[in-house]
Design an enzyme around this catalytic site. Structure first.
Site, PDB file in Angstrom:
ATOM      1  N   CYS A 104      30.427  27.007  32.850  1.00 28.18           N
ATOM      2  CA  CYS A 104      30.296  27.797  31.633  1.00 28.18           C
ATOM      3  C   CYS A 104      29.552  27.020  30.546  1.00 28.18           C
ATOM      4  O   CYS A 104      28.352  26.849  30.649  1.00 28.18           O
ATOM      5  CB  CYS A 104      31.670  28.298  31.186  1.00 28.18           C
ATOM      6  SG  CYS A 104      31.532  29.694  30.063  1.00 28.18           S
ATOM      7  N   HIS A 232      34.737  30.528  35.668  1.00 29.85           N
ATOM      8  CA  HIS A 232      35.593  29.339  35.548  1.00 29.85           C
ATOM      9  C   HIS A 232      36.417  29.134  36.826  1.00 29.85           C
ATOM     10  O   HIS A 232      37.545  29.627  36.913  1.00 29.85           O
ATOM     11  CB  HIS A 232      36.564  29.509  34.376  1.00 29.85           C
ATOM     12  CG  HIS A 232      35.937  29.299  33.046  1.00 29.85           C
ATOM     13  ND1 HIS A 232      35.932  28.074  32.397  1.00 29.85           N
ATOM     14  CD2 HIS A 232      35.265  30.150  32.242  1.00 29.85           C
ATOM     15  CE1 HIS A 232      35.303  28.196  31.248  1.00 29.85           C
ATOM     16  NE2 HIS A 232      34.886  29.443  31.128  1.00 29.85           N
ATOM     17  N   GLU A 234      37.980  26.530  37.820  1.00 31.73           N
ATOM     18  CA  GLU A 234      39.194  25.720  37.594  1.00 31.73           C
ATOM     19  C   GLU A 234      40.355  26.586  37.118  1.00 31.73           C
ATOM     20  O   GLU A 234      41.509  26.174  37.218  1.00 31.73           O
ATOM     21  CB  GLU A 234      38.891  24.599  36.589  1.00 31.73           C
ATOM     22  CG  GLU A 234      38.906  24.977  35.108  1.00 31.73           C
ATOM     23  CD  GLU A 234      37.713  25.823  34.662  1.00 31.73           C
ATOM     24  OE1 GLU A 234      36.837  26.121  35.494  1.00 31.73           O
ATOM     25  OE2 GLU A 234      37.670  26.185  33.468  1.00 31.73           O
TER      26      GLU A 234
HETATM   27  N1  LIG Z   1      34.140  29.395  28.207  1.00 30.87           N
HETATM   28  C1  LIG Z   1      33.063  28.776  27.818  1.00 30.87           C
HETATM   29  O1  LIG Z   1      32.771  27.666  28.241  1.00 30.87           O
HETATM   30  C2  LIG Z   1      32.290  29.473  26.738  1.00 30.87           C
HETATM   31  C3  LIG Z   1      30.899  29.009  26.634  1.00 30.87           C
HETATM   32  C4  LIG Z   1      30.249  29.357  25.298  1.00 30.87           C
HETATM   33  N2  LIG Z   1      31.011  28.851  24.206  1.00 30.87           N
HETATM   34  C5  LIG Z   1      30.032  30.869  25.210  1.00 30.87           C
HETATM   35  O2  LIG Z   1      30.778  31.562  24.592  1.00 30.87           O
HETATM   36  O3  LIG Z   1      29.090  31.361  25.774  1.00 30.87           O
END
Ligand SMILES: NC(=O)CC[C@H](N)C(=O)O
Length: 268
Positions: A104, A232, A234
Site C-alpha cells: 500500500c 494489505h 498482513e
Molecule cells: N493503507 C495505506 O497504506 C494507505 C496508503 C495511502 N495513505 C493512501 O491513502 O492511499
C-alpha cells in the site's frame, strides 16, 4: 540453507509495521526486525545485514504532496552517518538476490522511487504513479484478486487467486502513455489484478476499487524480487480475519505471499 532476515521499515507516518513484522514471523522468517529510518541513518541497524526489506502501509508524511512523494525524496537523498546513500544499500540488497516488498503506502513509495515497475531494467526511472481513486474517496473493504502466474514475481507463485482487504485513497495506477502499459503487459510485470467474484479482471466499480487501468493491483520488477501491491496481505494472517469466517468461508491468508518470499530465500 540460507536464512531469511526481514527488515520492516517505519517512521514518518507508517502505521502497519507491527502487523507486517508479525506476518513475516508467522511466515517462517529466521529473523524479523522493525527499524525506524533514523536507526538506519545512525547505523544502529544496517540494511546490509538483511535480505528481505519491507515497506509497510500507512500515511507517510500525512500523504502531503501525494502519498509517499516526500518519503521518496527523503529516501533518495538520505545518507547514513558514515556517508553511504541509503538508496545504494537498498539497491545493493536487490543486487545480491534479496527481496523488496511494498504494501500500500510502501507500494506507493516504491513506484515513486522508480524501483517499480522498472520496465526494461530501467531502475530509478519513475515510470508510473499512483493517483486518487476514481471514486474520489478512501476505499476500505475486501477485494477479489488474481495473480497472473506467467509473472516472474516470486511472492505470488502458486497463488492464482486471493481475497484481501484494501484501505487506500490513492490506488489508481497512472501511466505516462499507452506504450508503457503495453511494456508492462509484454514483460508480465502486472503481478496482481482486481477481479470480479468469478476471477475475471474488471474495470467495474466496486470490484475494481480505484479505476486502475488493466485492473492493476500490484506490480513486480523484471527480476520478480521487488513486488508492490495496494491490498494489505498482513491484515489477513489467520482464517478468523476473513469477513465471512463464521459462515465457514475462508480462503488463502495473505501471509502466503510472505511465506513465498521467505521460502524463496531459504531455497525451499
Ligand atoms: N493503507 C495505506 O497504506 C494507505 C496508503 C495511502 N495513505 C493512501 O491513502 O492511499
Amino acid at each position: 540453507m540460507q536464512e531469511a532476515h526481514v527488515l520492516v521499515l517505519t517512521g514518518y507516518g507508517t502505521n502497519c509495521e507491527r502487523e507486517t513484522a508479525y506476518a513475516a514471523r508467522i511466515a517462517g522468517a529466521d529473523r524479523v526486525e522493525i527499524a525506524h529510518l533514523a536507526d538506519l541513518v545512525a547505523e544502529r541497524v544496517c540494511i546490509a545485514d538483511f535480505n528481505f526489506l519491507v515497506f509497510p502501509g500507512g500515511f507517510l508524511d500525512g500523504d502531503n504532496l501525494g502519498a509517499a512523494q516526500a518519503a521518496a525524496l527523503r529516501l533518495k537523498h538520505t545518507q547514513t552517518r558514515s556517508g553511504r546513500l541509503l538508496l545504494d544499500d537498498i539497491l545493493d540488497l536487490h543486487q545480491r538476490g534479496g527481496l523488496i516488498l511494498g504494501i500500500c503506502n510502501g507500494f506507493q513509495l516504491l513506484v515513486k522511487l522508480g524501483l517499480l515497475p522498472a520496465a526494461g531494467g530501467r531502475y530509478l526511472e519513475r515510470q508510473v504513479s499512483l493517483g486518487h481513486n476514481d471514486s474520489a474517496r478512501f476505499e476500505d473493504r475486501w477485494v477479489h484478486l488474481a495473480c497472473p502466474q506467467q509473472s516472474p514475481c516470486v511472492f505470488t507463485r502458486d497463488l492464482p487467486r486471493l481475497f484481501l482487504p484494501i484501505r487506500h485513497g490513492e490506488g489508481k495506477i497512472v501511466v505516462r502513455d499507452e506504450a508503457l502499459l503495453q511494456e508492462l503487459v509484454e514483460n508480465n510485470l502486472i503481478a496482481m489484478r482486481y477481479t470480479d467474484e468469478t476471477g475475471e479482471p474488471t474495470q467495474s466499480y466496486p470490484a475494481n476499487p480505484n479505476g486502475s487501468p488493466l485492473a492493476i493491483a500490484g506490480l513486480t520488477d523484471p527480476s520478480g524480487r521487488i513486488f508492490g501491491l495496494m491490498p494489505h496481505p498482513e491484515a489477513y494472517n489467520d482464517a478468523t480475519n476473513h469477513p465471512a469466517w463464521t459462515r465457514g468461508e475462508t480462503g488463502t491468508p495473505g501471509t502466503a505471499l510472505f511465506t513465498n518470499g521467505v521460502r524463496f530465500l531459504q531455497g525451499q
